[in-house]
Design an enzyme around this catalytic site. Structure first.
Site, PDB file in Angstrom:
ATOM      1  N   HIS B  65       0.981  -1.247   0.029  1.00 49.14           N
ATOM      2  CA  HIS B  65       0.064   0.032   0.045  1.00 49.14           C
ATOM      3  C   HIS B  65       0.912   1.150   0.150  1.00 49.14           C
ATOM      4  CE1 HIS B  65      -2.102   3.105   2.331  1.00 49.14           C
ATOM      5  NE2 HIS B  65      -2.849   2.941   1.461  1.00 49.14           N
ATOM      6  N   GLU B  68       2.008   2.124  -3.479  1.00 51.60           N
ATOM      7  CA  GLU B  68       0.951   2.538  -4.344  1.00 51.60           C
ATOM      8  C   GLU B  68       0.831   3.932  -3.940  1.00 51.60           C
ATOM      9  OE1 GLU B  68      -2.785   4.055  -3.533  1.00 51.60           O
ATOM     10  OE2 GLU B  68      -3.198   1.936  -2.866  1.00 51.60           O
ATOM     11  N   HIS B  69       0.876   4.380  -2.863  1.00 48.48           N
ATOM     12  CA  HIS B  69       0.745   5.927  -2.430  1.00 48.48           C
ATOM     13  C   HIS B  69       1.946   6.526  -3.358  1.00 48.48           C
ATOM     14  CE1 HIS B  69      -1.878   6.918   0.921  1.00 48.48           C
ATOM     15  NE2 HIS B  69      -2.450   6.001   0.305  1.00 48.48           N
ATOM     16  N   GLU B 141      -4.574   7.656   7.617  1.00 45.10           N
ATOM     17  CA  GLU B 141      -5.330   6.647   6.805  1.00 45.10           C
ATOM     18  C   GLU B 141      -5.539   5.476   7.788  1.00 45.10           C
ATOM     19  OE1 GLU B 141      -3.886   5.353   3.090  1.00 45.10           O
ATOM     20  OE2 GLU B 141      -5.603   4.396   2.460  1.00 45.10           O
TER      21      GLU B 141
END
Lengths: 421, 424
Positions: B65, B68-69, B141
């Site tokens: 993740h 991905e950012h 998040e």
């Protein structure tokens, strides 16, 4: 491409014939003024209707009917559109070209919708008490569960405070104590009343000619002459007193919501400029809020602004570490001040206009989006088609967007934070 | 590209695997304005253990993740989201347990946007400073997920069902684990898994299939780089670690997730058949047309938030149901008892046919959604199956297959229940 047919006085069918899709969709909405006295009843009604008919006496037989119709769905539809509340049904169903030869899905599902709307099992003139009591419990639980989503919960609190005194401050589904007060007899009486006096908006999108859909829906309402009211007018916001609220709960993240009021509603020629402003300010990954609060200062994961065109309210949301509350508030205000001063780059303006225009162009690419656009536009007083609207958006200048920003007045903040924060 | 017509779905799928190994699929949608394009990687949060060039690696939870950012960052301060935005496209990405995908949707300038997508996904650029800066954002998040009862209840469930499988770790990682992620971690993963042969480009919209393939070919060349070998996830043979887990949060009513751990399905057509069979079994067991759903709903034990199905990914599979209930354990017990009843009595033939017809219709309707179709085409391709073949699979499924899956799965010793109770 949208056709409007008056089926009977006060009953309007709006339809879009489109054979590109694999499904058709329709909505049947009774239009009510949003008011405290009936919000809960209108919210409860469709769920009770969908519990059973005289022929299909329970949920299981209802679902079996829909399974037979190739997994069609028929669900409760309760919307707030400005000062209106709508109550009714939303249906979607597989297109005939995938069905068994000769099968007519539209005819069958609209006949079934008629049965759901008009052939409920009754007891002493009221709905079945077990249906009403069960659905009351579900509705109360749905209302209370809104607090599971802390963002939505915080936004709800902000709007409630900002719109005290306006219909927009009335909870869309009513309040738990109002739901509690409903009984099987009073709900049936309310239904019989609104069935005859409300204006009715029906929307259809699918592969059949709109005239064909009109035949199906005429049968649905045959025998319900009524004396129907005109569509209720949309009114400007009557704002409540300004306030700065903080609530403490056991949460890991701080939820900061800020509300601004403006006289520009979606009936106003300056509305496209306001939407462009709101998009470049906080509408996506290229917006000022995202680029500055998130990308430059790492203050949050989620930050955005939204605009309630019916009332002229801009909201800003940021999920933050509560220790950075002051910094976040300051940056949110600072970015808006830049917009007011006209500090909008050509890149920001283009990106915002393109984002809105792209989504308007894509409206015609899904039955759900078509229904969502047209079935609400008619009620909200926004009379433009997506194409006309896109042209207006494309003509917005940086100065017009800045002027829209200057019309916004800071009104209320709501901050939800953790116990030890 | 090769054309594969599916007349029963009124679609044609164009497919080709390029020399570099990239799988390309295009579904032309004549007359539609919107175009959606996915560049998906067969790699997600559970693939934290692998071998590359003879060495074994383990990466911290949340690394997929985090990458991905950070992949949106470009050298020389190039603002990739701004470039998409000026072309009227919106770009985004997501990371799941077993897939990472970057996608854009647009109505115009499709080829320029595709070029941008290929550019940024194949340009790894990470610095100490930018990776450090992202930690504050991902912290928030994670905070958002910690406040979401639905996320918490599911994450607790995975830890109850599995002793070792990395599905136990949240996709985002934890506030601690993400502190171990450095630019080197991200470069390593990119080199290991972001190889064309481990990825798929999938487009839905009114576009020319050959043009899509040609553009990808021009950008990626012919070199077919080796992909890392995924190690694990370990086979879970032992008993489930915990049959019940309870936490409290600010919720008005208990919310729960109950699941039965199933044997992993593997890949290819037989796996997909089993998945469809399991979904029909779940429908027969507790779907809205089931005897059980009606009873629990009428007793007020479940409400319209109740739902469930069959979930499957690399090395794990589960039959699960979830929702709000004043008595979650009673619901779990009732499902267990109903499974046993169903296995004793079987599923009546006409009921099974009706369920198949309904499932077929709902899947056909779902093809109107570009997003769900693109996602499914990629996810199923990574399991070596062509999603558009679902009608023939469904048509030949038997009730025996559905019941067989239920028999293997729905034993009390495979069951875990995760509950979030309201704070006292």
């Amino acid at each position: 491409m949208i056709e409007t047919i008056t089926l009977s006085p006060g009953v309007t069918l709006r339809g879009v014939r489109d054979s590109r899709f694999k499904q058709g969709a329709f909505s049947i909405q009774l239009i009510r003024p949003m008011c405290d006295a009936e919000a809960a009843q209108n919210a409860l009604l469709p769920a009770v209707l969908l519990r059973g008919t005289r022929r299909c006496p329970d949920l299981r037989s209802i679902t079996r009917q829909l399974d037979d119709l190739y997994g069609a769905s028929l669900s409760p539809l309760v919307r707030r559109i400005g000062d209106c509340q709508t109550t009714g049904l939303y249906g979607s169903f597989m297109d005939d070209r995938f069905a068994l030869p000769g099968d007519r899905v539209l005819e069958r599902i609209t006949a079934f919708a008629r049965e759901v709307l008009l052939d409920s099992p009754l007891e002493e003139g009221g709905f079945l008490p077990e249906f009403v009591e069960g659905e009351k419990e579900n509705l109360i639980s749905a209302i209370e569960s809104e607090q599971n989503d802390k963002r939505a919960y915080s936004m709800g609190k902000l709007l409630e405070a900002m719109c005290r005194g306006d219909s927009f401050g009335i909870p869309r589904l009513g309040r738990p104590e109002q739901v509690e007060a409903i009984d099987a007899g009073s709900l049936r009486a309310h239904y019989e009343k609104i069935l005859l006096e409300s204006s009715v908006e029906i929307f259809y999108v699918g592969s059949a000619p709109v005239e064909k859909a009109a035949e199906c829906f005429r049968q649905l309402l045959a025998g319900l002459p009524g004396n129907r009211a005109a569509l209720p007018a949309q009114l400007p916001l009557k704002p409540g007193a300004k306030s700065d609220l903080t609530e403490v709960q056991d949460v890991a993240q701080g939820h900061l919501c800020m509300g601004f009021a403006s006289p520009i509603t979606n009936r106003d020629p300056a509305f496209p400029a306001m939407q462009v402003l709101c998009t470049l300010y906080g509408g996506g990954m290229t917006s000022k809020l995202f680029q500055n609060l998130r990308e430059r200062q790492s203050l949050c994961y989620s930050v955005s602004s939204g605009y309630y065109g019916a009332k002229g309210i801009m909201t800003v949301y940021a999920g933050i570490d509560p220790a950075t509350e002051d910094a976040a508030r300051e940056e949110i205000s600072h970015q808006l001040a830049l917009c007011r001063a006209g500090e909008i780059t050509p890149g920001e303006l283009t990106a915002a206009r393109e984002a809105i225009v792209s989504s308007l162009r894509a409206v015609h690419d899904s039955p759900g989006a078509i229904e969502g656009y047209y079935a609400t536009a008619a009620l909200s007083g926004m009379g433009l088609t997506p194409g006309e609207y896109a042209r207006a958006v494309n003509a917005v200048t940086a100065e017009e967007a800045a002027a829209a920003a200057r019309s916004l007045e800071m009104h209320t903040t709501y901050f939800l934070k953790g116990e030890c924060q | 590209m090769n054309a594969y017509p599916y007349p029963e779905l009124d679609e044609t799928l164009y497919r080709e695997t390029l020399e570099c190994g990239l799988a390309v699929s295009v579904v032309p949608k004549k007359g539609f304005t919107k175009k959606l394009c996915y560049l998906a990687v067969n790699y997600g949060s559970v693939h934290d253990h692998f071998e590359l060039e003879g060495r074994e690696y383990r990466t911290p939870a949340g690394a997929a993740h985090y990458l991905e950012h950070k992949l949106f960052d470009m050298p020389d301060g190039r603002d990739i989201t701004g470039e998409f935005a000026r072309l009227g496209a919106s770009v985004n990405a997501f990371t799941s347990y077993d897939m990472t995908a970057y996608y854009f949707s647009c109505t115009e300038h499709f080829e320029e946007n595709l070029q941008l997508l290929l550019d940024f996904v194949y340009t790894p650029y990470f610095t100490e400073e930018t990776v450090e800066k992202e930690r504050g954002i991902i912290d928030q998040e994670i905070g958002m997920n910690l406040d979401s009862p639905d996320s918490v209840v599911f994450e607790e469930l995975t830890r109850s069902l599995y002793a070792a499988h990395p599905i136990r770790n949240p996709i985002l990682g934890t506030r601690e684990s993400i502190r171990e992620i450095t630019p080197d971690t991200l470069h390593l993963i990119h080199r290991a898994f972001y190889t064309p042969a481990n990825m798929m480009l999938c487009v839905l919209g009114d576009v020319e299939p050959e043009a899509v393939a040609a553009l990808a070919r021009a950008r990626l060349g012919t070199e077919n780089r080796p992909t890392a070998r995924k190690l694990g996830p370990p086979e879970e043979a032992g008993p489930i670690p915990r049959s019940l887990t309870r936490k409290t949060m600010e919720v008005p009513m208990p919310t729960f997730c109950a699941a039965w751990r199933a044997a992993p399905l593997g890949r290819g057509e037989s796996a997909i058949r089993q998945e469809l069979a399991a979904e029909l079994a779940a429908e027969a067991l507790f779907g809205e047309s089931s005897e059980l759903y009606l009873r629990l709903y009428e007793e007020g034990l479940i409400d319209s938030s109740f739902g469930g199905g069959f979930e499957t990914l690399d090395g794990c599979a589960m039959l699960l149901c979830s929702g709000d209930s004043r008595d979650p354990l009673a619901v779990a017990e009732a499902v267990q008892a109903q499974a046993e009843k169903l296995l004793r009595e079987g599923i009546p033939r006409e009921d099974f046919l009706r369920m198949k017809r309904s499932s077929l219709g709902r899947r056909i309707r779902a093809l109107d959604s570009f997003d769900s179709t693109c996602f499914r085409l990629c996810a199923y391709r990574f399991s070596d199956f062509d999603y558009f073949r679902f009608p023939e699979c469904l048509a030949s499924l038997t009730a025996q297959e559905a019941l067989g899956l239920l028999a293997k799965t729905c034993a009390p010793e495979n069951r875990a229940v995760s509950i979030i109770d309201p704070k006292p």
